[in-house]
Write a protein that holds these residues in place. Sequence first.
Motif, short mmCIF file in Angstrom:
data_model
loop_
_atom_site.label_atom_id
_atom_site.label_comp_id
_atom_site.label_asym_id
_atom_site.label_seq_id
_atom_site.Cartn_x
_atom_site.Cartn_y
_atom_site.Cartn_z
N SER A 128 6.08 3.93 -6.24
CA SER A 128 6.03 2.83 -7.20
C SER A 128 4.71 2.14 -6.94
CB SER A 128 7.21 1.87 -6.99
OG SER A 128 7.11 0.79 -7.88
N THR A 129 3.80 2.18 -7.91
CA THR A 129 2.46 1.67 -7.66
C THR A 129 1.85 1.03 -8.91
OG1 THR A 129 0.25 2.25 -6.83
CG2 THR A 129 1.35 3.91 -8.17
N PRO A 130 1.14 -0.09 -8.71
CA PRO A 130 0.38 -0.66 -9.82
C PRO A 130 -0.85 0.21 -10.09
CG PRO A 130 0.64 -2.26 -8.02
CD PRO A 130 1.12 -0.94 -7.53
N CYS A 131 -1.26 0.26 -11.35
CA CYS A 131 -2.46 1.01 -11.74
C CYS A 131 -3.27 0.10 -12.66
CB CYS A 131 -2.08 2.28 -12.49
SG CYS A 131 -0.99 3.40 -11.57
N ALA A 148 -7.90 5.93 -9.71
CA ALA A 148 -6.82 5.87 -8.73
C ALA A 148 -5.98 4.62 -8.94
CB ALA A 148 -7.38 5.88 -7.31
N CYS A 149 -4.70 4.77 -8.72
CA CYS A 149 -3.79 3.62 -8.70
C CYS A 149 -3.86 3.03 -7.29
CB CYS A 149 -2.38 4.09 -9.04
SG CYS A 149 -2.24 4.71 -10.74
N ASP A 150 -3.11 1.95 -7.05
CA ASP A 150 -3.11 1.35 -5.71
C ASP A 150 -2.65 2.36 -4.67
OD1 ASP A 150 -4.00 -0.91 -6.97
OD2 ASP A 150 -2.34 -2.19 -6.30
N ASN A 151 -1.71 3.23 -5.02
CA ASN A 151 -1.33 4.35 -4.17
C ASN A 151 -2.26 5.50 -4.57
OD1 ASN A 151 -0.23 6.78 -3.20
ND2 ASN A 151 1.84 5.92 -3.20
#
Length: 183
Positions: free
Chosen positions: A79-82, A101-104
């Motif tokens: 589950s990651t913000p982008c 890239a997303c936060d992950n």
Amino acid sequence: MMLHAIFALVAAIPLAAALPAKPAYRLPMAMLNVLSESDGCVLPVGFVVQNFQIWTPAPNNKQSINIDFELIDDSTGISTPCQFNETSTSSGPSGLTARYACDNPTVQFIWEDNVLTVIEKACPGSSSAMGFEASGSVKPPLTCVPTSSNTTFGAGSACFSSEYGIPQNYTSLQPSPQDAQQY
């Protein structure tokens, strides 16, 4: 507060039911053998794009496009913000379409022609010599309103998905371009 939590759970039930149970892609036997030998390899199956928002500048506005959303993959637990904005740089291989890239960092995305393509590394902790990535695309249904020159970003168009959560299958599993270039 408790009422909000109950509404959130009730709203999530149809979304969870819409998530795929198995991948929409087929794996060649050789790839399946390599991945099955990897410790703890859980292949990405599908994802949900939540709260997708995009702001696009008017032709005379020098601001950058801004994109924000949350990506959720229940199969891998991600589950990651982008986001994309004026400071974003491509995290993909040179010579290919820019990826962000997303936060992950195991998740990247491409925004092109109003289509969002999500790329997720498959089994990022795998001991296999070559990395793989799953990808899938979605065209968010957008509702847009104009913004004026006296708003934060200036004149342009603020759009948001008319669906809070958009479930989608990953439709491809391929060697990642970074690893494929090494062979």
